[in-house]
Scaffold this motif. Structure first.
Motif, mmCIF file in Angstrom:
data_model
loop_
_atom_site.group_PDB
_atom_site.id
_atom_site.type_symbol
_atom_site.label_atom_id
_atom_site.label_comp_id
_atom_site.label_asym_id
_atom_site.label_seq_id
_atom_site.Cartn_x
_atom_site.Cartn_y
_atom_site.Cartn_z
ATOM 1 N N MET A 1 -23.041 38.331 27.046
ATOM 2 C CA MET A 1 -22.305 37.965 25.834
ATOM 3 C C MET A 1 -23.000 36.756 25.241
ATOM 4 N N CYS B 1 -19.329 43.670 18.716
ATOM 5 C CA CYS B 1 -19.577 44.088 20.107
ATOM 6 C C CYS B 1 -18.318 44.562 20.825
ATOM 7 N N HIS B 2 -17.136 44.212 20.333
ATOM 8 C CA HIS B 2 -15.873 44.537 21.003
ATOM 9 C C HIS B 2 -14.939 45.263 20.047
ATOM 10 N N VAL C 1 -20.219 47.559 22.981
ATOM 11 C CA VAL C 1 -21.269 46.868 23.741
ATOM 12 C C VAL C 1 -20.609 46.096 24.882
ATOM 13 N N GLY C 2 -19.535 45.417 24.539
ATOM 14 C CA GLY C 2 -18.755 44.683 25.537
ATOM 15 C C GLY C 2 -17.463 45.424 25.833
#
Length: 175
Positions: free
Chosen positions: A153, A107-108, A115-116
């Motif tokens: 998250m 996600c990062h 996403v993040g």
């Protein structure tokens, strides 16, 4: 036009040299007296015209004549800066290794929002303080929402608080 500024010590030294050169001849008494007067005049002139140079850029301009600024710059008030906590390089490298083993990079990314948020964005937002290490470690373990947008998250309860803190230390070291 170049402007040459002599220091007071240099000018007094020249006057002293001239007075010593006059010793020993038949007119040495007159030369000594004139030299002493010259030294006194030089010292007085120097004390009247001494300038404090605070802006060297004005002396280096090739298109304008050199100038000297006689104003003293006022000191800036001391800024209050919190001391950075001593984060060891060992803790930072352990945090990086823990993140590589986890699903964080799904996600990062370090420098690009996926996403993040990008880890560099997180590092820019949060100063390196114990409070922020603990705050981010809590978000890693328990999850969170609303700070970086609508996508929450997910929690990571399998990660210990101490490992999550090392991960946060690594993230905040990316400034």
């Amino acid at each position: 036009m170049k402007r040459i500024i002599f220091s007071p010590a240099f000018l007094i030294g020249i006057s002293l040299s001239l007075s010593l050169a006059g010793c020993g001849g038949p007119d040495s008494q007159k030369a000594e007296s004139a030299s002493e007067q010259s030294m006194a005049d030089t010292a007085e002139a120097v004390s009247d015209t001494t300038a404090v140079i605070t802006d060297t850029a004005t002396l280096a301009s090739p298109t304008e004549p050199a100038t000297a600024t006689t104003e003293k710059s006022s000191p800036k008030p001391a800024e209050k800066v919190k001391a950075k906590p001593a984060t060891s390089t060992s803790a930072i490298s352990q945090g990086k290794a823990l993140m590589a083993k986890s699903d964080c990079f799904a996600c990062h990314k370090t420098d690009v929002k996926l996403v993040g948020p990008a880890y560099e964005e997180v590092a820019a937002k949060y100063p390196d303080t114990e409070e922020n290490f603990s705050k981010l470690a809590d978000k890693i373990v328990n999850g969170g929402a609303g700070v970086w947008g609508e996508v929450p998250m997910s929690p990571h309860p399998q990660i210990s608080s101490s490992d999550a803190k090392k991960m946060a230390q690594y993230i905040l070291s990316l400034k």
